[in-house]
Design a protein around this motif. Structure first.
Motif, PDB file in Angstrom:
ATOM      1  N   TYR A   1       0.838  -1.202   0.000  1.00  0.00           N
ATOM      2  CA  TYR A   1       0.000   0.000   0.000  1.00  0.00           C
ATOM      3  C   TYR A   1       0.867   1.244   0.000  1.00  0.00           C
ATOM      4  O   TYR A   1       0.615   2.193  -0.746  1.00  0.00           O
ATOM      5  CB  TYR A   1      -0.915  -0.022   1.225  1.00  0.00           C
ATOM      6  CG  TYR A   1      -1.821   1.176   1.345  1.00  0.00           C
ATOM      7  CD1 TYR A   1      -2.830   1.414   0.411  1.00  0.00           C
ATOM      8  CD2 TYR A   1      -1.684   2.066   2.412  1.00  0.00           C
ATOM      9  CE1 TYR A   1      -3.676   2.513   0.521  1.00  0.00           C
ATOM     10  CE2 TYR A   1      -2.529   3.171   2.531  1.00  0.00           C
ATOM     11  CZ  TYR A   1      -3.515   3.394   1.581  1.00  0.00           C
ATOM     12  OH  TYR A   1      -4.343   4.482   1.702  1.00  0.00           O
ATOM     13  N   VAL A   2       1.894   1.243   0.839  1.00  0.00           N
ATOM     14  CA  VAL A   2       2.832   2.367   0.923  1.00  0.00           C
ATOM     15  C   VAL A   2       4.257   1.799   0.923  1.00  0.00           C
ATOM     16  O   VAL A   2       4.589   0.979   1.793  1.00  0.00           O
ATOM     17  CB  VAL A   2       2.609   3.194   2.209  1.00  0.00           C
ATOM     18  CG1 VAL A   2       3.663   4.300   2.308  1.00  0.00           C
ATOM     19  CG2 VAL A   2       1.216   3.785   2.235  1.00  0.00           C
ATOM     20  N   PRO A   3       5.114   2.195   0.000  1.00  0.00           N
ATOM     21  CA  PRO A   3       6.506   1.756   0.055  1.00  0.00           C
ATOM     22  C   PRO A   3       7.236   2.441   1.208  1.00  0.00           C
ATOM     23  O   PRO A   3       6.873   3.553   1.616  1.00  0.00           O
ATOM     24  CB  PRO A   3       7.072   2.190  -1.301  1.00  0.00           C
ATOM     25  CG  PRO A   3       6.201   3.321  -1.728  1.00  0.00           C
ATOM     26  CD  PRO A   3       4.839   3.049  -1.162  1.00  0.00           C
ATOM     27  N   TYR A   4       8.234   1.774   1.733  1.00  0.00           N
ATOM     28  CA  TYR A   4       8.985   2.355   2.845  1.00  0.00           C
ATOM     29  C   TYR A   4      10.371   1.721   2.890  1.00  0.00           C
ATOM     30  O   TYR A   4      10.618   0.666   2.302  1.00  0.00           O
ATOM     31  CB  TYR A   4       8.259   2.132   4.175  1.00  0.00           C
ATOM     32  CG  TYR A   4       8.108   0.673   4.572  1.00  0.00           C
ATOM     33  CD1 TYR A   4       8.989   0.062   5.456  1.00  0.00           C
ATOM     34  CD2 TYR A   4       7.080  -0.109   4.042  1.00  0.00           C
ATOM     35  CE1 TYR A   4       8.856  -1.265   5.808  1.00  0.00           C
ATOM     36  CE2 TYR A   4       6.935  -1.439   4.382  1.00  0.00           C
ATOM     37  CZ  TYR A   4       7.826  -2.021   5.270  1.00  0.00           C
ATOM     38  OH  TYR A   4       7.698  -3.353   5.606  1.00  0.00           O
ATOM     39  N   ARG A   5      11.253   2.397   3.606  1.00  0.00           N
ATOM     40  CA  ARG A   5      12.586   1.841   3.813  1.00  0.00           C
ATOM     41  C   ARG A   5      12.727   1.413   5.264  1.00  0.00           C
ATOM     42  O   ARG A   5      12.818   0.235   5.566  1.00  0.00           O
ATOM     43  CB  ARG A   5      13.660   2.858   3.403  1.00  0.00           C
ATOM     44  CG  ARG A   5      15.076   2.314   3.463  1.00  0.00           C
ATOM     45  CD  ARG A   5      16.072   3.189   2.717  1.00  0.00           C
ATOM     46  NE  ARG A   5      16.017   3.002   1.267  1.00  0.00           N
ATOM     47  CZ  ARG A   5      15.557   3.899   0.412  1.00  0.00           C
ATOM     48  NH1 ARG A   5      15.103   5.068   0.836  1.00  0.00           N
ATOM     49  NH2 ARG A   5      15.552   3.652  -0.885  1.00  0.00           N
ATOM     50  N   THR A   6      12.738   2.369   6.187  1.00  0.00           N
ATOM     51  CA  THR A   6      12.786   2.043   7.621  1.00  0.00           C
ATOM     52  C   THR A   6      11.716   2.784   8.405  1.00  0.00           C
ATOM     53  O   THR A   6      11.620   2.606   9.619  1.00  0.00           O
ATOM     54  CB  THR A   6      14.174   2.391   8.206  1.00  0.00           C
ATOM     55  OG1 THR A   6      14.417   3.791   8.047  1.00  0.00           O
ATOM     56  CG2 THR A   6      15.277   1.590   7.532  1.00  0.00           C
ATOM     57  N   SER A   7      10.912   3.591   7.741  1.00  0.00           N
ATOM     58  CA  SER A   7       9.926   4.437   8.424  1.00  0.00           C
ATOM     59  C   SER A   7       8.854   3.611   9.122  1.00  0.00           C
ATOM     60  O   SER A   7       8.116   2.855   8.478  1.00  0.00           O
ATOM     61  CB  SER A   7       9.256   5.377   7.414  1.00  0.00           C
ATOM     62  OG  SER A   7       8.132   6.012   7.997  1.00  0.00           O
ATOM     63  N   ARG A   8       8.749   3.755  10.446  1.00  0.00           N
ATOM     64  CA  ARG A   8       7.699   3.047  11.186  1.00  0.00           C
ATOM     65  C   ARG A   8       6.322   3.659  10.902  1.00  0.00           C
ATOM     66  O   ARG A   8       5.314   2.953  10.914  1.00  0.00           O
ATOM     67  CB  ARG A   8       7.984   3.083  12.690  1.00  0.00           C
ATOM     68  CG  ARG A   8       9.325   2.541  13.117  1.00  0.00           C
ATOM     69  CD  ARG A   8       9.647   1.187  12.545  1.00  0.00           C
ATOM     70  NE  ARG A   8       8.835   0.102  13.081  1.00  0.00           N
ATOM     71  CZ  ARG A   8       9.020  -1.181  12.777  1.00  0.00           C
ATOM     72  NH1 ARG A   8       9.983  -1.534  11.920  1.00  0.00           N
ATOM     73  NH2 ARG A   8       8.236  -2.114  13.308  1.00  0.00           N
ATOM     74  N   ALA A   9       6.292   4.962  10.611  1.00  0.00           N
ATOM     75  CA  ALA A   9       5.013   5.602  10.297  1.00  0.00           C
ATOM     76  C   ALA A   9       4.426   5.011   9.019  1.00  0.00           C
ATOM     77  O   ALA A   9       3.217   4.722   8.943  1.00  0.00           O
ATOM     78  CB  ALA A   9       5.199   7.106  10.160  1.00  0.00           C
ATOM     79  N   LYS A  10       5.262   4.803   8.012  1.00  0.00           N
ATOM     80  CA  LYS A  10       4.777   4.228   6.760  1.00  0.00           C
ATOM     81  C   LYS A  10       4.448   2.745   6.938  1.00  0.00           C
ATOM     82  O   LYS A  10       3.509   2.232   6.309  1.00  0.00           O
ATOM     83  CB  LYS A  10       5.808   4.434   5.655  1.00  0.00           C
ATOM     84  CG  LYS A  10       5.937   5.890   5.227  1.00  0.00           C
ATOM     85  CD  LYS A  10       6.918   6.060   4.087  1.00  0.00           C
ATOM     86  CE  LYS A  10       6.993   7.528   3.650  1.00  0.00           C
ATOM     87  NZ  LYS A  10       7.950   7.712   2.536  1.00  0.00           N
ATOM     88  N   LYS A  11       5.197   2.075   7.790  1.00  0.00           N
ATOM     89  CA  LYS A  11       4.873   0.676   8.070  1.00  0.00           C
ATOM     90  C   LYS A  11       3.498   0.581   8.738  1.00  0.00           C
ATOM     91  O   LYS A  11       2.705  -0.316   8.432  1.00  0.00           O
ATOM     92  CB  LYS A  11       5.959   0.055   8.955  1.00  0.00           C
ATOM     93  CG  LYS A  11       5.851  -1.465   9.104  1.00  0.00           C
ATOM     94  CD  LYS A  11       7.150  -2.028   9.674  1.00  0.00           C
ATOM     95  CE  LYS A  11       6.993  -3.488  10.070  1.00  0.00           C
ATOM     96  NZ  LYS A  11       6.575  -4.391   8.978  1.00  0.00           N
ATOM     97  N   LYS A  12       3.190   1.535   9.618  1.00  0.00           N
ATOM     98  CA  LYS A  12       1.868   1.554  10.246  1.00  0.00           C
ATOM     99  C   LYS A  12       0.755   1.826   9.234  1.00  0.00           C
ATOM    100  O   LYS A  12      -0.366   1.332   9.385  1.00  0.00           O
ATOM    101  CB  LYS A  12       1.832   2.603  11.360  1.00  0.00           C
ATOM    102  CG  LYS A  12       2.531   2.171  12.633  1.00  0.00           C
ATOM    103  CD  LYS A  12       2.356   3.203  13.735  1.00  0.00           C
ATOM    104  CE  LYS A  12       3.031   2.747  15.024  1.00  0.00           C
ATOM    105  NZ  LYS A  12       2.828   3.728  16.122  1.00  0.00           N
ATOM    106  N   GLU A  13       1.063   2.611   8.204  1.00  0.00           N
ATOM    107  CA  GLU A  13       0.061   2.828   7.152  1.00  0.00           C
ATOM    108  C   GLU A  13      -0.277   1.513   6.456  1.00  0.00           C
ATOM    109  O   GLU A  13      -1.435   1.247   6.124  1.00  0.00           O
ATOM    110  CB  GLU A  13       0.569   3.843   6.128  1.00  0.00           C
ATOM    111  CG  GLU A  13       0.597   5.277   6.634  1.00  0.00           C
ATOM    112  CD  GLU A  13       0.944   6.253   5.519  1.00  0.00           C
ATOM    113  OE1 GLU A  13       0.269   6.204   4.461  1.00  0.00           O
ATOM    114  OE2 GLU A  13       1.892   7.034   5.701  1.00  0.00           O
TER     115      GLU A  13
END
Length: 470
Positions: free
Chosen positions: A257-269
């Protein structure tokens, strides 16, 4: 330049039933890139191979493969992809079926394939330097090569010693086409054993983690082959598998849904998106535990089902994806029905769904009874998901238990195959999750964890060079 021929029963992207395919799909490429070796891979041509790849095959001749009193014909096809030459052995009788394994004559099918591997090598313009065969399905290729081409060096890799390729002893006379003096090298406990034949005849034996290499020399893990492995101990080594980090990249994964590298905020998305998709309460702060696996005893599901009632009293969510033993499927479906706001069981396998779960989860459960290497814990670390594992085989070698005093460790682990040790470890992970000052260094360690094929390829290269000096 060293020429190494891999022989295996499956390989991504052509056909996959498990982790073996991932290894054969990635290791040859890593070796070519790291060392410059010439690599060929020999595979069966299964009926299920995708037409997109089948249409790229180039005819490369025919074979007459002796199988006992018969001569089985085979068509040989070739495909060059990313610098690797793949050979496919086509025989409608043996491989024109749905699925790669699970037939009453699997032993005969892969004796045929193993002999075809040696026939292909003998027909090559320039003789390869090393045959590297994988698991029981190509075990007899090592034996035939040792008997028919004694100057060819050979390596045999054990991916899972539980599956050995047993046949009645009559198979020696019905299928093998070698002299009776070779019977002892293939016989084990009154039967023909393909894995035993490979261990007996190979110059070097590897398995997929250092811990598993030690474990299989013990009766508990050795599945009856431990005496032979102890005899060959000097020639046995363990090399941890890697994963294709370019493929398993949450920054580039199109399934997320949302790509991320290490961001916990994006992981929560990604977690919130999955919660919506699965009709779970949408809350990025609820810790999510995931398991993605075949539902078999090896994977430790007996432990998990015994503690789910207790663990689901906590403010958590559990997502399970997979298929397998009917009893496990029914048990996990029962818990999902009992706790609809806390647990979802998906009785299927979907690569896209698996990656979405890796991206959404906070913790990944892998309480295996035994695990030669394991890929799922490596993938979970790639997706910045904290693994919870039992200390066995490759899980011990890749997941270092978190120490809140020193700040070291990239996951959680427990030693004994015991349900309440698993429960204690899961509750401890909840405690760490609730304490940001303790969670932060753990997440930093997870972010640094890398298990590409680069380091493993160097170890294989060192073994090949040593082998060629013998």
């Amino acid at each position: 330049m060293t020429h190494i021929v891999f022989a295996a029963s499956e390989c991504t992207p052509f056909v996959k039933t498990g982790g073996l395919a991932d290894v054969i799909g990635s290791l040859p490429q890593a070796l070519r890139e790291q060392t410059g070796h010439e690599i060929s891979v020999i595979l069966p041509l299964y009926d299920q191979m995708d037409e997109a790849y089948r249409s790229q095959l180039i005819p490369a001749g025919t074979l007459n493969v002796p199988v006992g009193w018969r001569s089985q014909g085979a068509a040989l096809h070739k495909l060059v992809r990313d610098g690797i030459t793949y050979y496919f052995v086509e025989n409608e009788f043996y491989f024109g079926r749905h699925g790669a394994y699970g037939y009453f004559d699997d032993g005969e099918r892969f004796v045929f394939f193993s002999r075809a591997v040696v026939e292909i090598i003998q027909g090559m313009e320039e003789r390869p330097d090393i045959l590297h065969a994988h698991d029981w399905q190509t075990g007899m290729a090592v034996a035939f090569a040792n008997i028919m081409m004694p100057d060819l060096k050979s390596v045999f890799t054990i991916h899972n010693i539980q599956y050995q390729g047993w046949m009645t002893h009559e198979a020696f006379y019905d299928l093998m086409n070698v002299g009776p003096e070779h019977f002892p090298g293939m016989e084990w406990h009154g039967m023909i054993n393909c894995m035993k034949a490979a261990i007996f005849h190979a110059d070097k034996i590897t398995t997929v983690s250092p811990s598993y290499a030690e474990e299989i020399k013990q009766p508990y893990y050795g599945e009856g082959l431990d005496p032979l492995l102890n005899e060959r101990s000097i020639d046995l080594m363990g090399i941890v598998n890697g994963i294709d980090t370019a493929d398993y990249d949450p920054m580039k994964d199109p399934n997320l849904y949302v790509p991320y590298r290490t961001s916990r905020a994006k992981k929560k998305e990604n977690k919130r998106w999955l919660q919506r998709e699965l009709c779970l309460p949408e809350d990025g702060d609820i810790p999510m535990y995931a398991a993605i696996s075949r539902f078999v005893e090896q994977k430790g599901f007996h432990l998990l089902e015994r503690i789910l009632d207790e663990f689901l009293q906590e403010n958590v969510q559990v997502v399970i994806l997979g298929t397998g033993d009917y009893a496990f499927e029914q048990s996990f479906a029962h818990f999902a029905g009992k706790y609809p706001d806390k647990m979802v069981t998906l009785l299927k396998f979907s690569e896209a769904t698996a990656r979405q779960i890796y991206a959404a989860a906070d913790f990944f459960l892998m309480p295996s009874k035994f695990e030669p290497c394991g890929l799922s814990q490596l993938i979970s670390l790639q997706y910045k998901t904290i693994p919870i594992v039992r200390e066995t085989g490759g899980l011990r070698d890749t997941v270092l238990p978190y120490d809140e005093i020193t700040g070291e460790g990239n996951g959680f682990s427990f030693a004994n195959y015991n349900a309440h040790e698993l429960l204690y470890t899961m509750r401890y992970s909840l405690l760490i999750y609730s304490r940001p000052e303790l969670l932060k260094p753990l997440l930093q360690n997870v972010n640094k964890s890398r298990f590409s094929w680069k380091d493993s390829a160097k170890l294989y290269d060192g073994m090949y060079k040593e082998l060629l000096t013998l």
